[in-house]
Design an enzyme around this catalytic site. Sequence first.
Site, PDB file in Angstrom:
ATOM      1  N   THR A   1       0.811  -1.215   0.000  1.00  0.00           N
ATOM      2  CA  THR A   1       0.000   0.000   0.000  1.00  0.00           C
ATOM      3  C   THR A   1       0.844   1.265   0.000  1.00  0.00           C
ATOM      4  O   THR A   1       1.839   1.369   0.717  1.00  0.00           O
ATOM      5  CB  THR A   1      -0.924   0.004   1.227  1.00  0.00           C
TER       6      THR A   1
ATOM      7  N   GLN B   1     -35.171  -8.154  21.780  1.00  0.00           N
ATOM      8  CA  GLN B   1     -33.800  -8.605  21.963  1.00  0.00           C
ATOM      9  C   GLN B   1     -33.530  -9.863  21.136  1.00  0.00           C
ATOM     10  O   GLN B   1     -32.476 -10.009  20.515  1.00  0.00           O
ATOM     11  CB  GLN B   1     -33.536  -8.877  23.449  1.00  0.00           C
TER      12      GLN B   1
ATOM     13  N   GLY C   1       2.662  -2.770   8.282  1.00  0.00           N
ATOM     14  CA  GLY C   1       2.820  -3.458   9.557  1.00  0.00           C
ATOM     15  C   GLY C   1       4.242  -3.956   9.757  1.00  0.00           C
ATOM     16  O   GLY C   1       4.902  -4.387   8.823  1.00  0.00           O
TER      17      GLY C   1
ATOM     18  N   GLU D   1      -6.208  -6.064   3.245  1.00  0.00           N
ATOM     19  CA  GLU D   1      -6.283  -7.289   2.438  1.00  0.00           C
ATOM     20  C   GLU D   1      -7.378  -7.177   1.373  1.00  0.00           C
ATOM     21  O   GLU D   1      -7.964  -8.178   0.960  1.00  0.00           O
ATOM     22  CB  GLU D   1      -6.529  -8.512   3.325  1.00  0.00           C
TER      23      GLU D   1
ATOM     24  N   THR E   1     -11.113  -3.106   5.461  1.00  0.00           N
ATOM     25  CA  THR E   1     -10.317  -2.335   4.502  1.00  0.00           C
ATOM     26  C   THR E   1      -9.054  -3.064   4.043  1.00  0.00           C
ATOM     27  O   THR E   1      -8.773  -3.128   2.847  1.00  0.00           O
ATOM     28  CB  THR E   1      -9.926  -0.979   5.119  1.00  0.00           C
TER      29      THR E   1
ATOM     30  N   ASP F   1     -10.095  -3.784   0.089  1.00  0.00           N
ATOM     31  CA  ASP F   1     -11.278  -3.053   0.540  1.00  0.00           C
ATOM     32  C   ASP F   1     -12.527  -3.844   0.165  1.00  0.00           C
ATOM     33  O   ASP F   1     -12.643  -4.396  -0.930  1.00  0.00           O
ATOM     34  CB  ASP F   1     -11.311  -1.680  -0.131  1.00  0.00           C
TER      35      ASP F   1
END
Length: 678
Positions: A169, A367, A208, A458, A456, A460
Site C-alpha cells: 500500500t 432482543q 505493519g 487485504e 479495509t 477493501d
Amino acid sequence: MARNRADILQRQLQGPQAPATATQLTRQTTSAHAVRQLPRFDVTLMEHFLDNLLPFKAEVYELFRQHPELLVAEEEGLSKEEHRELVRRSLRAILAAGYSPMSFFARDHAKYFYLAELLSLVDLSLTVKLGVQYSLWGGSVINLGTERHRKKYFDDIDRFRLPGCFAMTELKHGSNVAGLQTEAILDVHTDEWIVNTPDDGAIKWWIGNAAEDGRMATVFARLKVPAPDGSGALDDHGVHAFIVPLRDDAGGLWPGVEIHDCGYKVGLNGIDNGAIRFSSVRVPRDNLLDRFATVDRSGRYSSPMTSATKRFAATLGELTGGRVGLTCASVGVLKGSLMIAIRYGAQRQQFGPPDAPEIAVLDYPSQQQKLMPMLATCYALNFTKSKLVEKYCEMKRTKDEALVADVHSLSAGLKAYTTSYTNTAIGICRECCGGHGYAAVNRLGALRSDHDIFQTFEGDNTVLLQQVAALLLKEYRDSFRGSPLAATWSYLKIWAQDSLPANPLVTHETDVTHLRDPAFLLRALRYRSARLLHTLATRLRKHSRRSGEFAAWNKCLLHVLALSRAHIESVMLVEMLAAVDACVDPDCRRSLKALADLFALDRIYNDIIFRNDDYIAPEKAKAIYRLIGSLCGELRGVAVPLVDAFAIPDHILRAPIGLSTAGVDPYSEYLAAAGFDA
C-alpha cells in the site's frame, strides 16, 4: 448414561449414519407453530461437530492460561509502545511453546487459519502481527519466490529472527495495485535493483512491522529495465515483488531507507505500522521474487505467463491466504461478541409482570430478533469459512485452475461479507448489553475498534465484492457459450427457469412446512442471485453502448454489490444445510435446522426484491414474519448452549458480563474488575 453419551460422541466423530435430511427434518418438526421449544442438546457433541481441532485449541488456550500476563486488559489503556511489546512477548511465547507458524502456513494451512481464529479473542493485534509476519511477509517469500528464497529465509522468518513487512500500500494507492508508483530500476553495470520512491504519493503507508521491528520487506514496485535498443529509455514491466532490507542487525536504518511511525490508530495499536520512503536503495538482482518473472544479467525480462495480465493475476492470486485468515479471525470475533451478548441477555433481569420477578432481557422479542438472526448467521459463516479453508487446502495441493478461480472468488466475497457483517454485529451486541456493554472491561468496544480495519485491509470490501460480481458475469456469459461451470456457480445453470415468475400457488403458500422446506429456501436465495445477475448483465449491456464500460459499471455499482452479497448468502445457506444433513445427533440437528431456516427467512423477508418481483405475496410475507418471531423464540431456549458450543474459555473471553462462571451472582466478576472487594 455415560456409556450412552460416549456412544453418541463416537458416532458424531465418525460421521453420519444416514441421519434425517434437512427436508425430512422439516417434515418432522414443523407441524404449524406447535413446536415452541427446541430440545436441549449436549454441548460437548455440538462442540465436536463444529470443531475438529479441539485438542489444538485446548493447547493454545492453555498456553495463555499459564501466562495471564500476556492477556491484554483493554481498560488499562496501554500505550502503543507497551501494547507492541506485549504482542512481541506473546508471539515469542507461542514460538517458545514449540509452534511453527511458518510451517503451518506452508504445509498445514488449516491449522494456520485456525490459529488466527483462536488468537482473535486473545488480542487482535497479535492475530494481525502473526498475519503480517507469516502470511504476508513469509507467504510472499515462499509463494512469489523460488526455492533459493525459501532456503535462505524460511527458518529466520519462522523463528521471528527476521521480522519483515509487506510493503504494498502507498499513500495514494491501496486497492489499485496496478497503479503503484514505487520503482525498481535495474542497474546492469552493478547487477542491482535501485529501489526508489518517485514522489510523496508513492510513500509506502500503513506497513505493519515497519515502525519498529521490520528488518526486511517485500516491496511491490514497478520493474523497469533498460530498453534493448540502447536508447537509454526504460521498459516498464509493471508491478513485481522485491526483497528490500530496511534495517541492519543492530536495528539501524539501511542506507536510503526512511521510516516514520504512523502513530496511534482507532484500534490495533499493538501493531507498529510505519511509512517508508526509499531513496535509491540498492539490492541484488536476485532479490526479485521471481516465480512468475525473471531478469537476467543483461536485463532481459522473461516470464512463463503468456501475458502481463495473467502474470499480475497469478501474483495477486498467491496472496489469497491473507483473506482466508482474516475471514477466520473475523468469525472468531463474531463468536466472542455473541457469546458476551447472549450470556448477558440470559442473566440480566429487567422489568416483568406486576408482583412478579423481573424477566431476563433475552426473553423480550425485541432482543431476540436482534441476536438470534446474528447467531444463525454466525453458524452459517462458521460452516462456510470451514468450506473455504477446505477448498484452499485442496487448491494448494492440486493447483487445479478451476479451483484457484473458485477460491479467489469465494475468499474475496466471504472476507468482504464476514468482516462487514461482524463489524455491524459487534455494535448491535454492544447495544444489547446496555450501558455495561460500554465498559472497556467487557471488551465489545475494543473488539469493535480493533476489528474495524478488517473491512479495509487485504482488499477493501467494496472492491472485493466487485471482483465477485465480475467473475459471476464471466460465468454467466460463458454459460451461453457452452463452457463448463465451476461447482460454486452451478446454480447458474438453472438461472433461466428460476428467473421466470414463480408459480402463483407457491407465491401465496403460507404453510410452515413449506416455509421451512430447504428446497423453498434454497430456490428463493438462488432466484435472487440469478435475477440480480440477469438484470445486471442486461443493464451493463445497455449502458455500455451509451457511455462505455467504466461509466456503465459505475452506474450499476450498487446493483453489483447487491449481487455479490446475494451470491455469498446463497453459498452460506448451501453450507448450512449441508451441515444440518451431516449432523448425527438429533437434538443438535434440530437446533442447526432452526438456525438455517432463520438465516434464510430473515434474508427473504428483508429483501424487497422478493415482493417487487411478486415472488412472495403479501400474506406469505406476513407468514414469514410470524415464523421468524417463532423461530427466534424457539432458539432463545438454546441460545446459551449454542454459544457455549463455541468453546471459548473464560480466561480468553475475559468479559465479566459474559463469563460462564458467573453463577448465582452474575456481577461478582464485574464488581471485582471495578475494584470492589468480594
